[in-house]
Design a protein around this motif. Structure first.
Motif, PDB file in Angstrom:
ATOM      1  N   UNK A 543       0.232  -1.530   3.942  1.00 16.16           N
ATOM      2  CA  UNK A 543      -0.355  -2.863   4.001  1.00 16.16           C
ATOM      3  C   UNK A 543      -1.741  -2.813   3.358  1.00 16.16           C
ATOM      4  N   UNK A 544      -1.910  -3.551   2.251  1.00 13.73           N
ATOM      5  CA  UNK A 544      -3.194  -3.595   1.563  1.00 13.73           C
ATOM      6  C   UNK A 544      -3.607  -5.036   1.290  1.00 13.73           C
ATOM      7  N   UNK A 545      -3.361  -5.911   2.222  1.00 16.70           N
ATOM      8  CA  UNK A 545      -3.683  -7.326   2.053  1.00 16.70           C
ATOM      9  C   UNK A 545      -5.208  -7.484   1.940  1.00 16.70           C
ATOM     10  N   UNK A 546      -5.661  -8.077   0.848  1.00 14.07           N
ATOM     11  CA  UNK A 546      -7.090  -8.315   0.664  1.00 14.07           C
ATOM     12  C   UNK A 546      -7.913  -7.064   0.442  1.00 14.07           C
ATOM     13  N   UNK A 547      -7.272  -5.924   0.207  1.00 12.78           N
ATOM     14  CA  UNK A 547      -8.015  -4.675  -0.016  1.00 12.78           C
ATOM     15  C   UNK A 547      -8.679  -4.697  -1.387  1.00 12.78           C
ATOM     16  N   UNK A 563       2.610  -4.263   0.603  1.00 15.96           N
ATOM     17  CA  UNK A 563       2.103  -5.631   0.649  1.00 15.96           C
ATOM     18  C   UNK A 563       0.717  -5.642   0.018  1.00 15.96           C
ATOM     19  N   UNK A 564       0.630  -6.169  -1.205  1.00 12.22           N
ATOM     20  CA  UNK A 564      -0.616  -6.183  -1.961  1.00 12.22           C
ATOM     21  C   UNK A 564      -1.140  -7.596  -2.147  1.00 12.22           C
ATOM     22  N   UNK A 565      -0.746  -8.514  -1.310  1.00 12.71           N
ATOM     23  CA  UNK A 565      -1.176  -9.894  -1.458  1.00 12.71           C
ATOM     24  C   UNK A 565      -2.702  -9.993  -1.452  1.00 12.71           C
ATOM     25  N   UNK A 566      -3.235 -10.685  -2.449  1.00 15.10           N
ATOM     26  CA  UNK A 566      -4.679 -10.950  -2.582  1.00 15.10           C
ATOM     27  C   UNK A 566      -5.511  -9.676  -2.734  1.00 15.10           C
ATOM     28  N   UNK A 567      -4.891  -8.551  -3.062  1.00 17.23           N
ATOM     29  CA  UNK A 567      -5.637  -7.316  -3.289  1.00 17.23           C
ATOM     30  C   UNK A 567      -6.310  -7.358  -4.662  1.00 17.23           C
ATOM     31  N   UNK A 568      -7.398  -6.617  -4.816  1.00 18.42           N
ATOM     32  CA  UNK A 568      -8.179  -6.611  -6.053  1.00 18.42           C
ATOM     33  C   UNK A 568      -8.040  -5.246  -6.731  1.00 18.42           C
ATOM     34  N   UNK A 569      -7.337  -5.232  -7.889  1.00 18.71           N
ATOM     35  CA  UNK A 569      -7.148  -4.013  -8.671  1.00 18.71           C
ATOM     36  C   UNK A 569      -7.870  -4.114 -10.018  1.00 18.71           C
ATOM     37  N   UNK A 586      -1.131 -13.600  -5.786  1.00 17.65           N
ATOM     38  CA  UNK A 586      -2.564 -13.860  -5.818  1.00 17.65           C
ATOM     39  C   UNK A 586      -3.420 -12.635  -5.997  1.00 17.65           C
ATOM     40  N   UNK A 587      -2.839 -11.512  -6.360  1.00 21.19           N
ATOM     41  CA  UNK A 587      -3.616 -10.283  -6.547  1.00 21.19           C
ATOM     42  C   UNK A 587      -4.323 -10.305  -7.903  1.00 21.19           C
ATOM     43  N   UNK A 588      -5.353  -9.470  -8.035  1.00 20.47           N
ATOM     44  CA  UNK A 588      -6.172  -9.427  -9.240  1.00 20.47           C
ATOM     45  C   UNK A 588      -5.960  -8.092  -9.954  1.00 20.47           C
ATOM     46  N   UNK A 589      -5.544  -8.183 -11.247  1.00 17.04           N
ATOM     47  CA  UNK A 589      -5.306  -6.991 -12.056  1.00 17.04           C
ATOM     48  C   UNK A 589      -6.032  -7.107 -13.398  1.00 17.04           C
TER      49      UNK A 589
END
Length: 718
Positions: A543-547, A563-569, A586-589
């Protein structure tokens, strides 16, 4: 008087260059020559270093360990410049070792050659190009000793070192840009000091007893008048030849400091005798007082040691006699924990490894924990030994034996947990590698709970930390200088550790080393994982939500089902990563390197891949509805059966990409993802405008017609 020798240096320069350089003031030419010399040295190191970094980035060749020589050099440079700590024992390309070794050798060779030229001819290559020459008092090229005094000690040792010291003691530290600017400013100020010297000598010239001449206009070339040795008060007017030598009368010799003191003592014998007596009395009195203080301190120390020794022997006697039963032994064990004696700690650890009574095992654990941070090393050894014994009983052993070993093992775990909790932030160099601190579901269960604890700098390499709880804990600290991003930062090492099912929600794991760690089904929701080094780790079902994983190194890492929802990569490196079935809405790549990654069946609705590298990636059956792919590199990526409705492809490179069976437009009744936010003014017709699909693969007629209607470029477009 001997005739001057024929000038040699000016003849090596072309007439055009001589006429161009001649127009510049000598001070400007000196500065230009110095800048070229420094650039030459820096370039000789920077070019091979860049090639080596490129080889590792592109993974040219089978990775090998970094050369010990390079690792030691990198460590020393990082200490001097306070650069962030790099992960130890990392692998690089074989070409990287070759090029980086060249980056060490080339500056030494280049600098050594220029120093040789300066000591033989008075000119380095840049000085020759700009018509600048260095001579000594006799008008000859400086000796090798003078060159080293001038360049290494005076210019870079004194003035460059002063810039470094000023940088360290001021608020500019650890900004390297300010260090470079400060060094340049001090060296420039030191060079400009030559304008205030009649002979045009900078401070480093006066330190090395050298002079700088204009080699283009000096008619004497390599020869100087012999009068220069006798007369040290000479002046050279910029741009003009020396036409006269002025001889000044020699000043009367001044008496030396020692001779003046001796004359004063002869003239004032009474005062001298009084001062000598006062000095002797002070020395005797100081020696007497210091001796008495030292003797008293030693006596007090021996008295305390004797008391501790008697207490220790008394407690050992109680333990060995066995009189009074378990209650008396328990009190003796707890009393041992209060002694400041290394023998007490060793005895307690031995007792814990041999006790059979549960009550006495718990008492030993409490006594060891009260010893504080000094007990970590012994506890780690005992923990490893007990774990090995317990594992051996799996192939034979009674239930009672297993339960006893498990209880002793749990006692070491609880003692370590107590010390880490009570001494939060005080163990930046503690080594708990290969320690078993994972959850044990037996008759004596244990779960490691260290929520909100400062664990920065602790080594957990290859340790077992299953189901441990580290909510809001700190694994990264600023070090002794109190500043982040410097060499002495405290960075925890979790490489190879088993962190499965652990709880790291909200924890700070910035720059932490997690090379090949097992993090299956762990909770990292809203954790700070910026610049973490987790190459080859397993984050499956985590679980990496918002990480925040900005700039993280995650090559060959598995995120299957995570679960990478809204995570920032953002700017992360995930080359070759496995991200099948991930939920990353919604994640950032943005600007991330996700080439050769596997995204099969992933939910990437509304994800931002702008300017990212997604070449050769597999997006088969992935949901990219509403994703931002602007200016992304999609070369040879496979979108077979994926959903690209509302996806923004403007400016993307789709050469060789496979678009077979792609959904370009969602059905009107289809429910939109919660991460896809559509504006009333959105223009879906422009989402592929200007994108060149000429070299894209497997576009059917219907898809081509759809793209052409919306401004895309294709050979079949009208």
């Amino acid at each position: 008087m001997a005739s001057p020798s024929t000038p040699v240096t000016p003849q090596r320069l072309s007439p055009w260059w001589r006429s161009t350089v001649r127009q510049l003031p000598i001070l400007v030419r000196r500065g230009c020559a110095f800048v070229v010399e420094v650039s030459f040295i820096v370039g000789s190191a920077g070019i091979p270093y860049g090639f080596g970094a490129y080889a590792t980035q592109r993974e040219i060749g089978e990775p090998v360990p970094l050369s010990p020589l390079l690792a030691a050099t990198e460590d020393r440079i990082a200490r001097v410049l306070s650069l962030p700590v790099r992960q130890p024992n990392r692998n690089v390309s074989p070409l990287t070792n070759l090029f980086w070794t060249g980056a060490l050798a080339m500056p030494l060779l280049a600098g050594g050659w220029q120093i040789y030229l300066l000591s033989k001819t008075g000119q380095t290559d840049p000085k020759r190009w700009f018509g600048v020459k260095v001579v000594n008092r006799e008008g000859m090229p400086p000796t090798l000793v003078q060159v080293m005094l001038r360049e290494a000690i005076a210019r870079w040792g004194v003035f460059g070192g002063s810039a470094w010291l000023l940088w360290r003691v001021t608020g500019a530290f650890p900004d390297l840009g300010i260090l470079l600017g400060l060094t340049g400013a001090i060296l420039l100020a030191e060079a400009l000091a030559s304008r205030f010297n009649r002979q045009g000598r900078a401070l480093h010239d006066r330190f090395a007893q050298t002079y700088v001449l204009d080699a283009l206009d000096n008619p004497y070339g390599d020869w100087q008048p012999q009068e220069l040795e006798r007369d040290r008060h000479w002046t050279q007017v910029e741009g003009e030849a020396v036409s006269a030598i002025v001889v000044y009368p020699q000043p009367e010799p001044r008496p030396r400091a020692g001779a003046s003191l001796w004359l004063w003592m002869l003239r004032n014998p009474a005062t001298t005798l009084l001062l000598v007596l006062l000095f002797c009395l002070t020395a005797v009195l100081g020696t007497f007082v210091g001796t008495q203080v030292y003797i008293q301190q030693q006596a007090n120390t021996r008295e305390f040691q004797e008391q501790d020794n008697q207490m220790f022997l008394s407690l050992v006697d109680k333990l060995s006699s066995g009189a009074g039963g378990a209650e008396r032994r328990r009190d003796a064990i707890l009393a041992l924990g209060t002694l400041n004696d290394t023998r007490a700690l060793a005895l307690l650890v031995d007792l814990l490894g041999q006790e059979t009574e549960p009550e006495l095992i718990d008492a030993s654990q409490q006594a060891i924990a009260s010893q504080g941070t000094t007990a970590i090393v012994d506890l780690r050894r005992l923990n490893q030994s007990l774990k090995t014994q317990l594992d051996s009983l799996e192939y034979g052993g009674t239930a009672e034996e297993k339960a006893l070993l498990a209880r002793r093992l749990r006692a070491t775990q609880r003692a370590i947990a107590t010390i880490l909790s009570n001494h939060s932030g005080e163990l930046p160099t503690a080594d708990l590698s290969r320690t078993h601190l994972g959850q044990a579901v037996t008759e004596v269960p244990f779960t490691l709970v260290l929520d909100g604890v400062d664990l920065a700098g602790i080594r957990f390499r290859s340790s077992v930390l299953t189901r441990a709880s580290f909510q809001e804990s700190q694994f990264y600290g600023p070090g002794e200088d109190g500043r982040f991003g410097t060499y002495d930062d405290w960075i925890a090492d979790l490489s190879g550790a088993d962190l499965s099912y652990g709880n790291f929600a909200g924890a700070t794991l910035t720059q932490v080393w997690m090379y090949r760690s097992n993090v299956m089904q762990a909770n990292f929701n809203h954790a700070d994982l910026r610049f973490v080094s987790a190459t080859g780790s397993n984050f499956s079902s985590a679980q990496l939500v918002g990480a925040n994983l900005e700039g993280a190194s995650l090559r060959q890492t598995s995120f299957t089902g995570a679960d990478l929802n809204a995570a920032d990569f953002t700017n992360a490196d995930l080359q070759g990563a496995s991200l099948t079935q991930v939920r990353a809405g919604g994640s950032l790549w943005s600007s991330a390197n996700v080439s050769q990654a596997n995204w099969q069946g992933a939910d990437l609705a509304g994800a931002d891949f702008s300017r990212g590298n997604l070449s050769n990636s597999n997006f088969r059956d992935a949901n990219l509805s509403g994703a931002n792919l602007r200016r992304a590199n999609l070369e040879y990526a496979s979108f077979h059966g994926s959903d690209l409705s509302w996806a923004d492809l403007r400016g993307a490179n789709v050469s060789g990409a496979d678009f077979q069976g792609v959904t370009w437009e969602a059905a009107a009744s289809e429910e939109e993802s919660e991460f896809v936010v559509r504006s009333d003014e959105a223009q879906p017709l422009s989402f592929v405008e200007g994108v060149n699909f000429s070299r894209a693969r497997n576009l059917d007629r219907e898809a081509v017609a759809f793209l052409c209607d919306r401004g895309a470029i294709h050979p079949d477009c009208p």
